[in-house]
Write an enzyme that holds these catalytic residues in place. Sequence first.
Site, PDB file in Angstrom:
ATOM      1  N   GLU B  78     -11.474   5.995   3.790  1.00 58.27           N
ATOM      2  CA  GLU B  78     -10.668   6.792   2.874  1.00 58.27           C
ATOM      3  C   GLU B  78     -11.414   8.038   2.426  1.00 58.27           C
ATOM      4  OE1 GLU B  78      -7.623   6.382   2.524  1.00 58.27           O
ATOM      5  OE2 GLU B  78      -7.401   4.351   3.318  1.00 58.27           O
ATOM      6  N   ARG B  88       4.137  -1.541  -5.958  1.00 60.02           N
ATOM      7  CA  ARG B  88       5.392  -2.110  -5.452  1.00 60.02           C
ATOM      8  C   ARG B  88       5.487  -3.598  -5.775  1.00 60.02           C
ATOM      9  NH1 ARG B  88       5.688  -3.238  -0.926  1.00 60.02           N
ATOM     10  NH2 ARG B  88       3.508  -2.918  -0.380  1.00 60.02           N
ATOM     11  N   HIS B 165     -10.628   0.647   4.402  1.00 60.62           N
ATOM     12  CA  HIS B 165      -9.488  -0.247   4.578  1.00 60.62           C
ATOM     13  C   HIS B 165      -9.618  -0.999   5.903  1.00 60.62           C
ATOM     14  CE1 HIS B 165      -6.523   1.414   1.464  1.00 60.62           C
ATOM     15  NE2 HIS B 165      -6.478   0.103   1.344  1.00 60.62           N
TER      16      HIS B 165
END
Lengths: 214, 214, 214, 214
Positions: B78, B88, B165
Amino acid sequence: MKVLITGFDPFGGDTVNPAYEAVKLIPNEVAGAQIIKIEIPTVFEESAKVLEASMKEHQPDIVICVGQAGGRSAVSFERVAINLAEARIPDNKGNQPIGVKLEEDGETAYFTSLPIKAMMKNVQDHGLPAYISYTAGTFVCNDIMYRLLYMIDKEFSGVKGGFIHVPFEPTQVIDRPVGTPSMPIQTIADSLIYAVEAAVTTEVDIEENTGTTH
Amino acid sequence: MKVLITGFDPFGGDTVNPAYEAVKLIPNEVAGAQIIKIEIPTVFEESAKVLEASMKEHQPDIVICVGQAGGRSAVSFERVAINLAEARIPDNKGNQPIGVKLEEDGETAYFTSLPIKAMMKNVQDHGLPAYISYTAGTFVCNDIMYRLLYMIDKEFSGVKGGFIHVPFEPTQVIDRPVGTPSMPIQTIADSLIYAVEAAVTTEVDIEENTGTTH
Amino acid sequence: MKVLITGFDPFGGDTVNPAYEAVKLIPNEVAGAQIIKIEIPTVFEESAKVLEASMKEHQPDIVICVGQAGGRSAVSFERVAINLAEARIPDNKGNQPIGVKLEEDGETAYFTSLPIKAMMKNVQDHGLPAYISYTAGTFVCNDIMYRLLYMIDKEFSGVKGGFIHVPFEPTQVIDRPVGTPSMPIQTIADSLIYAVEAAVTTEVDIEENTGTTH
Amino acid sequence: MKVLITGFDPFGGDTVNPAYEAVKLIPNEVAGAQIIKIEIPTVFEESAKVLEASMKEHQPDIVICVGQAGGRSAVSFERVAINLAEARIPDNKGNQPIGVKLEEDGETAYFTSLPIKAMMKNVQDHGLPAYISYTAGTFVCNDIMYRLLYMIDKEFSGVKGGFIHVPFEPTQVIDRPVGTPSMPIQTIADSLIYAVEAAVTTEVDIEENTGTTH
C-alpha cells in the site's frame, strides 16, 4: 448557479474518450444551474492550467472533472486525490512521471468536496449502477482532481469540486479481452446528468459523520 | 535492527486470517534484523492501541502491518492511507463507522515510508507476483496503516512504516464464487520474507523522483 | 491399476507450462496405482498420436490429460470435449485451425468418463479449491480431451479418461495484468494427487442421476 | 421468411429478465423477415414444450432463443448445447436436476445451425461488443438450446436454430458486487436486431472450414 464540467481528450491509442463524448451530451441547464462544458488535454499539469483559466473566466460554484477508467463497469465517484504521479504510459505530450509529487506545497491528499453519496444515490435511484471509489489512480485523472482541489484550497475558496470516472464506451471493447465492461455514451451521459442534478440540489451529503471508530 | 510485524485476527465470518497465519511463519531473524510478530484485533482504533503498546515496548526501526484483501491475487504494497473510516461490515466489536475521520488532527493522508518498490521487486525477483496498490480501502486495514503513520509522525520519528495486503488462503475460497484467487499461506509467508528482507536492506527506494509532470 | 497422466509442453510465449511441471511432481504410485507420466506436444492431433502410442504401450486403466488454463484460479475438471478446433493463436507447429472438425466420424461431443465430482470433492476435502468446468475451450486442450475420449470409444473400451485444467504458476503472472491468479506448482501437484487418488478409488461418481428435468 | 425469437421470464430472485425485455423491442419485421416473439417459462423441459407448440403453429425458418447470462459483459452467441442438466438453483417450478440427461435418445451435444460468426460480426460492425461462447451452462438456457436443436434434428428438419446470451440490465447490478457488468435493454435489443439481420441474410457462415488440425 454555475457548474463547470471537464472531459479529457482521447489517449493511450484510443480514438475516442467516452468522458468528453458524454459530457457533451449534458444539457446546458440542469436543475436550474448553468452547465459549462470544456475538453481538456490528457497531459499532466497542462490540463489544470486549462481548467484554471476556465475557472477564472466562468467563476463556477461547482467543478466536476470526468475521465475514463477502462475496465470499470459503472460511473464511479472519487473520494480522494493524492499528491503523486506514477504513469504506466506516457500522457499525450510524452510525460511519464514516476514517483513525482504534483504540488510541492500541497497536502498529501484532498478529499472531494462534492456530495458524492447523494450523487451516487441519485444515479442509482434512476436505475443505473454507480459506486464510490477510493482511488483515482496515479495518472492524469488523479492529477486533475488533485490540482482542482489544490486550486480550490489556495485560490477558489468555497467552490465544490471532484472527479467522476466513467467506463469504456462499446466500440472501445470490441477488440479488448472478452469480459471487458462498457457503457453506451448516452447511458454515461444520463448518469452524469443525475449526478450533476444531485450536486446542484444537495446542501449536505448523506450518511456522513455517523458511527464512530471507537 | 528490529522489525515489528502485525497480522489481524479472523473477521467477517472467516475462521482463519491468512495475514497472521503467514506472519507467524516468518523467521525470528531476517537479513540480520530481529523480527517481532504480534496478532492484533480486527477492531477500529483498538488495534492501533495494541500496536502502540508494542512499539513502545520494542522500539522497532520498521513496522509492517499485514492484512487480508479478499479477492486480490498477490501480495500488494500500500502506498497511501487516508483519514477516513467507512465500514461495509462491522468490525470484531460491532463498530461500523460511516464517513468518520480517524484522527481529528491528522493529515488527510499519509504515504508509506517503507521502500515498497524495492520490496515489490525483491518478491518478484524470487518468482512471486507482487504489486503496488494505491488504496488500502476504508476498513480496519486502512485504519491501522493510517494510525501507524500518524503515530510515527507524532511520537515515533524516524520509524519506517507501512502496510501489506495478502490474498485469501485456499480453504477460504472453496465455497466462494468460482474465480476467486487464493495463495497458500507458505507462499504468502515467502512473499513477506522477501519483502522484509528488502525493507531491512534498502536505504533509498528505487524509481522515485524520476520524470516530471511538466 | 495403471494411470497414465499427460502434461503439455510450453506454448504461446511462455517458457514453462505448469501442467507438465506439476505432473512431474506426482509420485510414481498413488493409492496403490502405478502412475505413468509423459509430456506431450502442444500441437493439434500430434499430441493425440503420442498419447495413443503410450496407451498402446502401457495399457492404462485411467488416462488423465492436464493442461494450462491461464486466468483460472483453481484446478478445474472438464465435463465435456467438443468436435471443434478454433485457435486464436498458432499451436507449437504453427497450425491455427478455425471452425474445423477434429474427427469426421466422431460424436459432436464426449463427456468425461472420470468420476470428476468425487475428484473435485477430494481436492476440496484437502483444503484446496477446485471446480467443474463445462468448456475445455477450442484449442489443443479440448483437442487432446476429445481425441482421448474418441480413442477410448473406438479402440480402448473400458478405459476411463478426462482432462484437468490448471492455473498459471506464479512466475507467469509477474508481468501479466494485476489480478491474474496463479497457483504454486507444488499446490497444483497436490491438487492433481488428490484428484488421482479419487479417480483410482471411486467406483461410481457422486451426485449423478438425481433430480429430474420435469 | 419467419423468425421465432424467445425470451425467458424472470428467475432467481430478479424481477426482470433482460432477455425478454430486449426481445420485445425487436421490430415485427427485420430485413424483410417476419419476427414472432414469445416469452417462455424459466422451467426445465416445459419451456421447450411452449417452444414446440409455437414452432408447430408458426413454422419458422429460424428460431433464436435468448437468455440472461449474469456477469457477461456483451451479447454472446452459443456454439454448442450439451445433453446435461446441472442446476445450482431451482428453476421457476422448483426443479433442480443434478447430472441428468435432457433427452435419452439425443446426441451428447448439438452445434448451433445459426451463422453465429456472421451474426457476431454484424453486431460488432455496428459498434457493439459481441463474442462466441462455447458453453451455454447447464441450467435452463442450455436446456432450451439443446431441446431446440434436438427438435430440429427430429421433427423440424431444415430450421436453423441457436441461442444468444445477454448481460444483466443496469437495475439488476445496482446492488450486486461492484464490477458486475450490465447493458441497457435498448442496447441489448440493438445487438439482437443486428444479429437477426445477419441470421436472415447470411447463406453460409464466415470463417468456417479453414485451416486444418494436422
